[in-house]
Design a protein around this motif. Sequence first.
Motif, PDB file in Angstrom:
ATOM      1  N   LYS A 174      88.726  30.317 -32.996  1.00  0.00           N
ATOM      2  CA  LYS A 174      87.455  29.690 -33.680  1.00  0.00           C
ATOM      3  C   LYS A 174      87.341  30.423 -35.124  1.00  0.00           C
ATOM      4  O   LYS A 174      87.819  31.364 -35.590  1.00  0.00           O
ATOM      5  N   ASN A 219      91.029  34.643 -34.153  1.00  0.00           N
ATOM      6  CA  ASN A 219      89.641  33.982 -34.706  1.00  0.00           C
ATOM      7  C   ASN A 219      89.369  34.569 -35.881  1.00  0.00           C
ATOM      8  O   ASN A 219      89.690  35.707 -36.146  1.00  0.00           O
ATOM      9  N   TYR A 258      84.058  26.376 -35.345  1.00  0.00           N
ATOM     10  CA  TYR A 258      84.625  25.404 -34.772  1.00  0.00           C
ATOM     11  C   TYR A 258      86.102  25.982 -34.241  1.00  0.00           C
ATOM     12  O   TYR A 258      86.566  27.056 -34.913  1.00  0.00           O
ATOM     13  N   SER A 259      86.745  25.391 -33.452  1.00  0.00           N
ATOM     14  CA  SER A 259      88.178  25.526 -33.150  1.00  0.00           C
ATOM     15  C   SER A 259      89.023  24.515 -33.931  1.00  0.00           C
ATOM     16  O   SER A 259      88.675  23.563 -34.286  1.00  0.00           O
TER      17      SER A 259
END
Length: 378
Positions: free
Chosen positions: A192, A272, A227-228
């Motif tokens: 993420k 992340n 978002y990923s």
Amino acid sequence: MNILIIGGTGILSTSVVNACVNRKYKVTMINRGRRGAFINPSVELIKCDIRMKNQLDFLLNDRHFDAVIDFLCFNEEQIADSISIYGHRVKQYIFISSAQVYNTSLNKIFKEDDEKPQPLWSYSVNKYAAEKLVKELCTSNGIIYTIIRPGVNYDNTRIPYGIYPPMGQHWTLCNRILKDKPIITWNNGMNKLNLTRAEDFACGVVGLLDNEMAYNETFNVVGDYVYSWREVLEVVGQYLNHKVEFIDIPVDFYANELKYDNEALRGGRANNLVCSNEKLKKAYPEFHTQYDLESGIRLTLNYYKENGFFKGYSCSFDAETDRIINKYLSFMGKEKLALKYSPFGEIGTKESVRNRLKYYCIVNKEKSIINLLLRGKI
């Protein structure tokens, strides 16, 4: 306001220039003038290699600016040169650092004072060292500074994905999707991060200009939306009305095959990177995120279509992706992909013939004779 921008034609700096012009600021920018199409006609351009200190001193003479925004410093040496040239000519020195300075292995929402740097990535180490030198030199010389940390950004020329083709050839990702060729993910594409369109980044930057709450402070300038990498590809697929084929490859295996992005994957894209923009909003309450991923990606892909897809297709990126996928499938004892050269918009041209040969050489480069050819030994 009178603003000096070092750079001015990159993804972030172009949007900041435009935002300043829209505010009716007087904008001067220094760069080599090689990307003329991206130079705002309302700015003054000082055409110069920014590493030519003596020439810059001569060109700037006794000029003074309310703020300088330096987009082109990546290490301590460059910071030392930048402050020696611009420090006595400005009221506020703004250094564009990076949110990649954080130790992303901590897997948290990063605030400005959290642990730094990420030791696996020299870019992170060097940017953080540059930040520390900015504080030291500006403090000792009575210069107001502001350090800005962008996250992952995109604009009309960049499709935001973790490992991507050369600038101007990002449509290669779309081409792979349309040709049913898989896109490589890692960690199942689930890392993420804040994904921020450059226009939203620029909104934050201009809000910190001549802002007393920004004096001698550091800010994450990132949007609200997280978002990923997988979500990015899915949104692109929705726009193309085409299903995206994924293949997940372990980080270490993929990184070992990457010539230039090895550290960037291990130390950056495989972690992340979610940052808080709370401090930015306190200093500049008017900051807002205008673009979510769907609206932002739509602008990008429309722009590609309307502008001849720029350079269109990176044969090297396409071939390297196929080579890595097949090497991994072979390692796993699985059936390899049927390799196919699938260019975009160049069938029957001389470039197509050259790229077909290049594709064949790259996907087979581990064969001894091809390896020797690529290394210029034959």
